[in-house]
Scaffold this motif. Structure first.
Motif, PDB file in Angstrom:
ATOM      1  N   LEU A  62       0.801  -1.226   0.074  1.00  0.00           N
ATOM      2  CA  LEU A  62       0.017   0.019  -0.042  1.00  0.00           C
ATOM      3  C   LEU A  62       0.886   1.158   0.079  1.00  0.00           C
ATOM      4  O   LEU A  62       2.054   1.231   0.792  1.00  0.00           O
ATOM      5  N   VAL A  63       0.550   2.173  -0.760  1.00  0.00           N
ATOM      6  CA  VAL A  63       1.437   3.379  -0.801  1.00  0.00           C
ATOM      7  C   VAL A  63       0.486   4.647  -0.673  1.00  0.00           C
ATOM      8  O   VAL A  63      -0.481   4.739  -1.568  1.00  0.00           O
ATOM      9  N   TYR A  64       1.034   5.446   0.318  1.00  0.00           N
ATOM     10  CA  TYR A  64       0.336   6.734   0.502  1.00  0.00           C
ATOM     11  C   TYR A  64       1.072   7.880   0.287  1.00  0.00           C
ATOM     12  O   TYR A  64       2.246   7.851   0.497  1.00  0.00           O
ATOM     13  N   ASP A  65       0.734   9.083  -0.434  1.00  0.00           N
ATOM     14  CA  ASP A  65       1.368  10.049  -0.453  1.00  0.00           C
ATOM     15  C   ASP A  65       0.168  11.254  -0.267  1.00  0.00           C
ATOM     16  O   ASP A  65      -0.830  11.034  -0.534  1.00  0.00           O
ATOM     17  N   PRO A  66       0.714  12.385   0.146  1.00  0.00           N
ATOM     18  CA  PRO A  66      -0.431  13.547   0.485  1.00  0.00           C
ATOM     19  C   PRO A  66      -0.839  14.046  -0.916  1.00  0.00           C
ATOM     20  O   PRO A  66      -1.984  14.746  -0.542  1.00  0.00           O
ATOM     21  N   ALA A  67      -0.359  13.929  -1.772  1.00  0.00           N
ATOM     22  CA  ALA A  67      -1.033  14.454  -3.083  1.00  0.00           C
ATOM     23  C   ALA A  67      -1.956  13.502  -3.658  1.00  0.00           C
ATOM     24  O   ALA A  67      -3.284  13.888  -4.080  1.00  0.00           O
ATOM     25  N   ASP A  68      -1.721  12.550  -3.742  1.00  0.00           N
ATOM     26  CA  ASP A  68      -2.652  11.244  -4.532  1.00  0.00           C
ATOM     27  C   ASP A  68      -3.519  10.220  -3.497  1.00  0.00           C
ATOM     28  O   ASP A  68      -4.334   9.644  -3.968  1.00  0.00           O
ATOM     29  N   ARG A  71      -3.107   4.092  -2.729  1.00  0.00           N
ATOM     30  CA  ARG A  71      -3.141   3.163  -3.611  1.00  0.00           C
ATOM     31  C   ARG A  71      -2.441   1.764  -3.614  1.00  0.00           C
ATOM     32  O   ARG A  71      -1.632   1.731  -2.507  1.00  0.00           O
ATOM     33  N   ALA A  72      -2.570   0.942  -4.293  1.00  0.00           N
ATOM     34  CA  ALA A  72      -1.945  -0.439  -4.307  1.00  0.00           C
ATOM     35  C   ALA A  72      -0.741  -0.454  -5.456  1.00  0.00           C
ATOM     36  O   ALA A  72      -0.811   0.194  -6.445  1.00  0.00           O
ATOM     37  N   TYR A  73       0.075  -1.346  -4.930  1.00  0.00           N
ATOM     38  CA  TYR A  73       1.327  -1.279  -5.781  1.00  0.00           C
ATOM     39  C   TYR A  73       1.902  -2.779  -5.710  1.00  0.00           C
ATOM     40  O   TYR A  73       1.890  -3.544  -4.711  1.00  0.00           O
ATOM     41  N   PRO A  74       1.898  -3.522  -6.757  1.00  0.00           N
ATOM     42  CA  PRO A  74       1.896  -2.840  -8.156  1.00  0.00           C
ATOM     43  C   PRO A  74       0.465  -2.646  -8.562  1.00  0.00           C
ATOM     44  O   PRO A  74      -0.620  -3.104  -8.061  1.00  0.00           O
ATOM     45  N   ASP A  75       0.360  -1.823  -9.539  1.00  0.00           N
ATOM     46  CA  ASP A  75      -1.071  -1.319 -10.120  1.00  0.00           C
ATOM     47  C   ASP A  75      -1.614  -2.232 -10.859  1.00  0.00           C
ATOM     48  O   ASP A  75      -1.822  -2.186 -12.148  1.00  0.00           O
ATOM     49  N   GLU A  76      -2.082  -3.546 -10.259  1.00  0.00           N
ATOM     50  CA  GLU A  76      -2.620  -4.597 -10.964  1.00  0.00           C
ATOM     51  C   GLU A  76      -3.760  -5.047 -10.550  1.00  0.00           C
ATOM     52  O   GLU A  76      -4.117  -4.627  -9.362  1.00  0.00           O
ATOM     53  N   PRO A  77      -4.770  -5.527 -11.154  1.00  0.00           N
ATOM     54  CA  PRO A  77      -6.147  -5.878 -10.839  1.00  0.00           C
ATOM     55  C   PRO A  77      -6.101  -6.648  -9.506  1.00  0.00           C
ATOM     56  O   PRO A  77      -6.780  -6.632  -8.629  1.00  0.00           O
ATOM     57  N   ALA A  78      -5.177  -7.746  -9.515  1.00  0.00           N
ATOM     58  CA  ALA A  78      -5.330  -8.622  -8.332  1.00  0.00           C
ATOM     59  C   ALA A  78      -4.606  -7.691  -7.153  1.00  0.00           C
ATOM     60  O   ALA A  78      -5.349  -8.003  -6.011  1.00  0.00           O
ATOM     61  N   GLN A  79      -3.858  -7.027  -7.161  1.00  0.00           N
ATOM     62  CA  GLN A  79      -3.470  -6.023  -5.811  1.00  0.00           C
ATOM     63  C   GLN A  79      -4.293  -5.158  -5.594  1.00  0.00           C
ATOM     64  O   GLN A  79      -4.639  -4.816  -4.286  1.00  0.00           O
ATOM     65  N   LEU A  82      -7.133  -6.947  -3.938  1.00  0.00           N
ATOM     66  CA  LEU A  82      -6.823  -7.706  -2.587  1.00  0.00           C
ATOM     67  C   LEU A  82      -6.600  -6.344  -1.504  1.00  0.00           C
ATOM     68  O   LEU A  82      -7.266  -6.512  -0.358  1.00  0.00           O
ATOM     69  N   ALA A  83      -6.261  -5.161  -2.056  1.00  0.00           N
ATOM     70  CA  ALA A  83      -6.381  -3.924  -1.234  1.00  0.00           C
ATOM     71  C   ALA A  83      -7.655  -3.498  -0.848  1.00  0.00           C
ATOM     72  O   ALA A  83      -8.067  -3.293   0.430  1.00  0.00           O
ATOM     73  N   GLU A  84      -8.605  -3.494  -1.866  1.00  0.00           N
ATOM     74  CA  GLU A  84      -9.905  -2.880  -1.400  1.00  0.00           C
ATOM     75  C   GLU A  84     -10.667  -3.777  -0.385  1.00  0.00           C
ATOM     76  O   GLU A  84     -11.425  -3.588   0.293  1.00  0.00           O
ATOM     77  N   ARG A  85     -10.404  -5.163  -0.498  1.00  0.00           N
ATOM     78  CA  ARG A  85     -10.914  -6.325   0.270  1.00  0.00           C
ATOM     79  C   ARG A  85     -10.513  -6.101   1.812  1.00  0.00           C
ATOM     80  O   ARG A  85     -11.306  -6.238   2.838  1.00  0.00           O
ATOM     81  N   LEU A  86      -9.177  -5.956   1.800  1.00  0.00           N
ATOM     82  CA  LEU A  86      -8.579  -6.291   3.125  1.00  0.00           C
ATOM     83  C   LEU A  86      -8.657  -4.870   3.813  1.00  0.00           C
ATOM     84  O   LEU A  86      -8.736  -5.095   5.174  1.00  0.00           O
ATOM     85  N   PHE A  87      -8.627  -3.588   3.156  1.00  0.00           N
ATOM     86  CA  PHE A  87      -8.606  -2.586   4.022  1.00  0.00           C
ATOM     87  C   PHE A  87      -9.759  -1.697   3.544  1.00  0.00           C
ATOM     88  O   PHE A  87      -9.981  -0.455   4.039  1.00  0.00           O
ATOM     89  N   GLU A  88     -10.778  -2.173   3.171  1.00  0.00           N
ATOM     90  CA  GLU A  88     -12.202  -1.505   3.004  1.00  0.00           C
ATOM     91  C   GLU A  88     -11.840  -0.217   2.170  1.00  0.00           C
ATOM     92  O   GLU A  88     -12.095   0.853   2.780  1.00  0.00           O
ATOM     93  N   LEU A  89     -11.182  -0.108   1.077  1.00  0.00           N
ATOM     94  CA  LEU A  89     -10.791   0.844   0.197  1.00  0.00           C
ATOM     95  C   LEU A  89     -11.705   0.752  -1.155  1.00  0.00           C
ATOM     96  O   LEU A  89     -12.179  -0.230  -1.562  1.00  0.00           O
ATOM     97  N   LYS A  90     -11.817   1.990  -1.580  1.00  0.00           N
ATOM     98  CA  LYS A  90     -12.509   2.288  -2.775  1.00  0.00           C
ATOM     99  C   LYS A  90     -11.508   2.727  -3.698  1.00  0.00           C
ATOM    100  O   LYS A  90     -11.426   3.891  -3.764  1.00  0.00           O
ATOM    101  N   LEU A  91     -10.879   2.077  -4.525  1.00  0.00           N
ATOM    102  CA  LEU A  91      -9.631   2.643  -5.521  1.00  0.00           C
ATOM    103  C   LEU A  91      -9.940   3.098  -7.006  1.00  0.00           C
ATOM    104  O   LEU A  91      -9.716   2.556  -7.642  1.00  0.00           O
ATOM    105  N   SER A  92     -10.822   3.972  -6.938  1.00  0.00           N
ATOM    106  CA  SER A  92     -11.324   4.430  -8.148  1.00  0.00           C
ATOM    107  C   SER A  92     -10.191   5.361  -8.783  1.00  0.00           C
ATOM    108  O   SER A  92      -9.496   6.189  -8.057  1.00  0.00           O
ATOM    109  N   ASN A  93     -10.227   4.916 -10.127  1.00  0.00           N
ATOM    110  CA  ASN A  93      -8.906   5.454 -10.759  1.00  0.00           C
ATOM    111  C   ASN A  93      -7.636   4.984 -10.097  1.00  0.00           C
ATOM    112  O   ASN A  93      -6.445   5.666 -10.426  1.00  0.00           O
ATOM    113  N   GLY A  94      -7.533   4.128  -9.339  1.00  0.00           N
ATOM    114  CA  GLY A  94      -6.322   3.501  -8.938  1.00  0.00           C
ATOM    115  C   GLY A  94      -5.970   3.982  -7.492  1.00  0.00           C
ATOM    116  O   GLY A  94      -4.991   3.500  -6.957  1.00  0.00           O
TER     117      GLY A  94
END
Length: 612
Positions: A62-68, A71-79, A82-94
């Motif tokens: 998981l990568v966080y920065d104050p600007a964006d 997000r998940a890394y690598p930026d692949e569907p599987a990751q 997994l990030a959305e399911r484990l951490f209750e995130l909604k990664l619209s546009n990544g």
């Protein structure tokens, strides 16, 4: 060739079972060699981190920065899934924007996550707060939560049961350790510090080998030429990041520079100029005939001029520091001009500048008496990070970046504070200096000239200042005593023999002005006065031999102050009374002025003149 693993990655892997959080600082924007399936590749930090953790069964970054946001890394569907399911995130546009409170909850969830090994990277963590020493209530709560989590988190084993227990770590990417609250790292034993340094020789060598095929001519070169290219590329980039090697490669491609031009490509990257005055054919011709040119301006200093030209010829041939394993980054030349005042030390520095660069004003002069206090080092070299004015850089570093091809004159070096002199060790050895902004100034294309009056006067056993050498002493005696005094000064008074060792045998001792040389200097100055009169009033100056002889006797009576003293006396006994006499005459339509008499009454010198 074996690819060396970056030390910070090796330390991270070693500490994962016992440390829950890591503060990563230093060269975090550099590239790193990663052993991919297709072979070693230069990749950014995030990719290098992922390739390392992936081998340890980590499934997600998981990568966080104050600007964006996050997000998940690598930026692949599987990751992403997994990030959305484990951490209750909604990664619209990544990615997803989150508050610090939500980020703290993600960190807490991460620390206990057993379904899959994962890590959280807080990128641009230096920008999490506006003022690290004045946190807002929300910012303070966030760092307290992070500190508490670092102490309460436990190493976990994935639900699959594979592998030994180790933490799901949080990695803080910062420019400097001071960008986080000091108590956060000091009060938690579970927070480890990883500092990414500049790549060592072996790492640069491996990177150079990976980049080498991108240079024109590499594919057709034999093994010996290839090995020499990699060696030159590696040595020439000492102290640089791997991103610099990539940039040099791209620069070489754009400028159509092949493997034989690697030195030009590196220099162009350092100083921003492809044109190299040191390699021009006409410079060798100028230096070959330079002795008479220099001795016309610097009179009576034949041994000093010869030694200076020897060092200059060595610089032009590129043999400075040739005896060392890596000398390509050192300054082109180093000269230490020592001797009495007013004998031509500064004039020789100007003449060198005129000779090499065609303009004596191209030299950079620093009066070291202005840097006698330790705090003035911030003005010369730039204030340290965090201090007022650190973002302005230093006078020296800024000047050299602006004029990378120049003669840099440090006048009266013994008057500088000893702590400031320490910085010259880096310049003399590595040919570079980094200011408070983190910008590097390269001295590899400069000639450094130090001037000093050391050795002319010394302290006797009672502490009194006495003259060590005098006009009329043989040059060998003057040279020996002055060099001995310089050695004693650096070794015993400053306790910095290493600085003297860097200067080496480049000490050039100037002699006192001899009477016959003094007369030539006097005549030259008299001609300058006549030329100025003609420029200002179209007047030609004339005087009988006896008047000239009287002026000469007054001007060369005391040669302790050298040529400058002759000029000062000429100003007092001739230029001032001449100006007074001319002021009283009507010069309209006059073409000639003759000095007919010189008299002195009550210590006032008067000239009698006739105009025609």
């Amino acid at each position: 060739m074996t690819i060396p693993q970056p030390r910070w990655l090796a330390d991270l892997e070693r500490l994962l079972p016992i440390r829950s959080q890591f503060v990563v600082s230093g060269s975090i924007r550099d590239n790193f060699l990663a052993p991919l399936a297709t072979g070693p590749v230069l990749v950014p930090l995030l990719r290098a981190l992922w390739e390392s953790l992936k081998l340890r069964d980590y499934k997600l970054l998981l990568v966080y920065d104050p600007a964006d946001g996050i997000r998940a890394y690598p930026d692949e569907p599987a990751q992403r899934e997994l990030a959305e399911r484990l951490f209750e995130l909604k990664l619209s546009n990544g990615s997803q924007q989150v508050s610090l409170e939500t980020l703290a909850n993600v960190m807490k969830n991460l620390s206990t996550q057993r379904e899959a090994r994962c890590a959280l990277v807080l990128d641009f963590a230096s920008r999490l707060t506006r003022h690290v020493e004045h946190l807002s209530e929300g910012e303070h709560r966030f760092f307290v939560a992070a500190e508490k989590l670092s102490l309460t988190a436990a190493p976990v084993v994935p639900s699959s049961g594979a592998g030994l227990p180790q933490f799901n770590p949080v990695l803080w990417m910062v420019n400097r350790m001071q960008d986080l609250p000091s108590w956060f790292t000091l009060d938690s034993e579970r927070v480890a510090s990883l500092v990414i340094g500049k790549p060592d020789y072996e790492t640069r060598q491996a990177a150079a080998a990976q980049l080498a095929p991108l240079f024109a001519g590499y594919g057709e070169a034999n093994e010996a030429a290839r090995a020499q290219f990699i060696k030159n590329f590696t040595q020439g980039t000492e102290g640089m990041a791997l991103t610099a090697l990539s940039d040099i490669t791209e620069l070489a491609e754009r400028q159509r520079l092949g493997i034989k031009d690697i030195d030009d490509a590196v220099r162009c990257y350092k100083v921003g100029a492809l044109d190299n005055p040191w390699r021009k054919d006409h410079l060798r011709e100028k230096i070959r005939d330079a002795q008479s040119f220099i001795e016309d301006r610097v009179k009576g200093q034949h041994p000093a001029v010869v030694k200076t030209l020897d060092i200059l010829k060595r610089s032009v041939m590129g043999l400075t520091g040739a005896q060392a394993r890596s000398g390509g980054s050192r300054p082109r030349g180093v000269l230490f001009f020592a001797g009495p005042t007013g004998v031509g030390k500064t004039e020789l520095a100007k003449t060198l500048t005129q000779l090499v660069f065609g303009d004596e004003r191209a030299y950079l002069r620093f009066d070291m008496s202005e840097f006698a206090e330790e705090h003035t080092g911030a003005r010369l070299l730039g204030a340290p990070p965090g201090y007022v004015g650190f973002d302005a850089g230093g006078e020296l570093t800024n000047a050299v970046r602006e004029k990378p091809f120049s003669v840099v004159l440090f006048d009266e070096i013994e008057k500088a504070h000893p702590r400031i002199l320490d910085k010259f060790l880096q310049i003399l050895e590595d040919g570079r200096l980094t200011d408070g902004r983190g910008d590097t100034a390269y001295f590899s294309e400069t000639i450094l000239v130090f001037t000093s009056n050391l050795g002319i006067y010394v302290e006797d056993a009672r502490g009194n200042r006495v003259q060590n050498v005098r006009p009329g002493d043989p040059y060998d005696a003057v040279e020996s005593k002055v060099k001995e005094s310089i050695g004693n000064y650096f070794k015993f008074k400053l306790s910095r023999p290493e600085l003297l060792n860097r200067i080496g045998d480049n000490i050039v001792v100037f002699n006192f002005i001899a009477p016959d040389v003094a007369e030539r200097i006097f005549d030259g100055m008299l001609k300058n006065v006549a030329r100025r009169l003609h420029e200002e009033f179209k007047l030609q100056l004339a005087m009988p031999p006896e008047i000239r002889a009287a002026l000469l006797e007054r001007c060369v009576r005391d040669l302790d102050h050298g040529g400058r003293g002759i000029g000062n006396q000429l100003e007092s006994v001739f230029i001032n009374p001449l100006s007074r006499a001319l002021f009283e005459h009507d010069l309209e339509g006059k073409q000639r002025v003759v000095v007919t008499q010189i008299t002195e009454a009550d210590k006032v010198i008067t000239l009698t003149i006739q105009t025609a």
